[in-house]
Design a protein around this motif. Structure first.
Motif, PDB file in Angstrom:
ATOM      1  N   SER A  38     -42.844   8.420   1.554  1.00 41.94           N
ATOM      2  CA  SER A  38     -43.062   7.404   0.523  1.00 41.94           C
ATOM      3  C   SER A  38     -43.724   6.179   1.137  1.00 41.94           C
ATOM      4  CB  SER A  38     -41.750   7.035  -0.177  1.00 41.94           C
ATOM      5  OG  SER A  38     -41.064   6.087   0.577  1.00 41.94           O
ATOM      6  N   ASP A  62     -42.848   5.623  -4.196  1.00 41.66           N
ATOM      7  CA  ASP A  62     -41.435   5.790  -3.849  1.00 41.66           C
ATOM      8  C   ASP A  62     -40.623   6.363  -5.020  1.00 41.66           C
ATOM      9  OD1 ASP A  62     -39.375   5.328  -1.860  1.00 41.66           O
ATOM     10  OD2 ASP A  62     -38.554   3.888  -3.279  1.00 41.66           O
ATOM     11  N   GLY A  66     -42.895   9.202  -7.634  1.00 42.94           N
ATOM     12  CA  GLY A  66     -43.669  10.020  -6.699  1.00 42.94           C
ATOM     13  C   GLY A  66     -43.630  11.501  -7.032  1.00 42.94           C
ATOM     14  N   THR A  71     -49.258  12.662  -8.510  1.00 42.97           N
ATOM     15  CA  THR A  71     -49.127  12.674  -7.043  1.00 42.97           C
ATOM     16  C   THR A  71     -49.510  14.041  -6.487  1.00 42.97           C
ATOM     17  OG1 THR A  71     -47.220  11.218  -7.317  1.00 42.97           O
ATOM     18  CG2 THR A  71     -47.550  12.143  -5.132  1.00 42.97           C
ATOM     19  N   VAL A  98     -38.955  13.023  -2.222  1.00 42.28           N
ATOM     20  CA  VAL A  98     -40.088  13.414  -1.365  1.00 42.28           C
ATOM     21  C   VAL A  98     -39.994  14.892  -0.981  1.00 42.28           C
ATOM     22  CG1 VAL A  98     -41.192  13.021   0.879  1.00 42.28           C
ATOM     23  CG2 VAL A  98     -40.407  11.073  -0.480  1.00 42.28           C
TER      24      VAL A  98
END
Ligand SMILES: NC(=O)c1ccc[n+]([C@@H]2O[C@H](COP(=O)([O-])OP(=O)(O)OC[C@H]3O[C@@H](n4cnc5c(N)ncnc54)[C@H](O)[C@@H]3O)[C@@H](O)[C@H]2O)c1
Ligand SMILES: [Zn+2]
Length: 350
Positions: A38, A62, A66, A71, A98
């Motif tokens: 991130s 973040d 994300g 993304t 993530v």
């Protein structure tokens, strides 16, 4: 310490190690690697990792934002531009958001390239990075687009946890407590009298708790990778927990909602005679001791109840809850009487 997970492939969860050292070993023989991290945490990985491979950094927004198709599109473009092939590697460094996104990027690029998860939150280490579920969110809901796609390795370095807030640390421990109730009494023993600050400063205790929780999840997903009956026990406390997450519009952490969900299960199971009053009280004592919430708004009940019927784990129009009959003895409860549910909720509501 290494815990193996058997899924569509067998992979190690390497615990109590220095992540850079471990990662360098996994990069031997690779041409390229992409670290997905991130934007907020990008600074913490800037020091060089010892490797001959070309290491690219892909910073993403973040948290939940994300985990989006926007993304993912960007990552596909980056991978394409960098010429990523099947012999290259994706590395996820971050919380569950993530690792979920990076795992799905790895699953989809060239129909699957290798990836390594380096979880940096307690929740990520004991839950999101273990078990092979990867996902992004859709406008229609969380985690709607995804794949079962296991990493080649998970590297757990608990020193990442030092920078977490007490709140995030405790929220991650809610999943550890859950692992205790569904499978491992020793976890509950170790965590019973611990205040969060004492626990955090005791590295050996953190490692033991995290390893035990990972072992519980690893064993369950190894016996039931694709989320059928066996894997469902991981959902203890989650049916109400998910409903609260939706109701509070994600203001509370996932682990906090699960904590309230487990407090509710304690009251429900007590009223049904499934567990003793001591075991019910143990739920409340442990969760409160960690500073986790065990109550929620009384007037939310009608909305929570209807969300519980819609929870994906509740299978169609039935409401199905994972229960315990003692520590480590799990069962299921289908369509309990709504009056009994409400009475249990009243005990955990304000
Ligand atoms: N795949 C699965 O089986 C599975 C299971 C559980 C949860 N999840 C997913 O995991 C996500 C939640 O994971 P999470 O709780 O780790 O939240 P997260 O990934 O959103 O991280 C929470 C916050 O902590 C920050 N952070 C991360 N590591 C840090 C560190 N070491 N120090 C300081 N701050 C740090 C992040 O930047 C972020 O702001 C959700 O998207 C959920 O759907 C997936
Ligand atoms: Zn959970």
């Amino acid at each position: 310490m290494i815990i193996e997970v058997q899924a569509e492939r067998t992979y190690p969860v390497i615990i109590d190690t220095a992540w850079k050292v471990e990662l360098s070993k996994l990069l031997v023989g690779r041409n390229k690697a992409a670290i997905i991290v991130s934007e907020k945490m990008q600074a913490s990985i800037k020091d060089l990792i010892a490797t001959d491979a070309e290491v690219l950094i892909f910073p993403i927004p973040d948290g939940e934002p994300g985990k989006s198709s926007a993304t993912l599109n960007k990552i596909w473009d980056w991978l394409g531009a960098a010429g990523f092939t099947r012999s290259d590697l994706i590395i996820a460094i971050g919380g569950g958001a993530v690792t979920d996104l990076a795992g799905f990027a790895a699953a989809s690029w060239l129909r699957g390239i290798d990836w390594v998860a380096i979880p940096t939150t307690v929740a990520g280490a004991v839950d999101a990075a273990i078990g092979g579920k990867t996902a992004i969110n859709s406008e229609y809901g969380k985690n709607l687009i995804g794949a079962f796609y296991s990493p080649s390795a998970v590297i757990i370095d608990v020193s990442w946890f030092d920078s977490l807030s007490d709140r995030d640390f405790a929220a991650g421990l809610a999943e550890v407590v859950k692992a205790g109730f569904i499978s491992d009494a020793k976890i509950l023993q170790l965590i019973s009298d611990s205040k969060i600050l004492d626990l955090r400063s005791n590295r050996a205790a953190v490692i033991e708790l995290v390893s035990r929780a990972i072992a519980v999840k690893a064993e369950i997903v190894s016996s039931d990778f694709k989320e059928n009956f066996g894997r469902e026990v991981l959902n203890y406390g989650h049916t109400l927990g998910h409903a609260i997450e939706l109701h509070c519009k994600y203001d509370l952490r996932h682990g906090e909602c699960v904590s309230i969900g487990m407090a509710f299960m304690a009251q429900l199971q007590l009223s049904l005679g499934l567990i003793s009053s001591e075991l019910a009280q143990q739920h409340i004592d442990i969760l409160k001791n960690l500073g986790l919430p065990t109550t929620y708004k009384r007037q939310a009940w009608p909305s929570l109840l209807s969300s519980m019927y819609l929870d994906k784990k509740s299978r169609g129009k039935t409401l199905r809850l994972v229960t315990i009959k003692g520590i480590g003895i799990t069962d299921r409860l289908e369509n309990p009487d709504e009056k009994i549910l409400l009475a249990a909720y009243e005990k955990v509501s304000l």
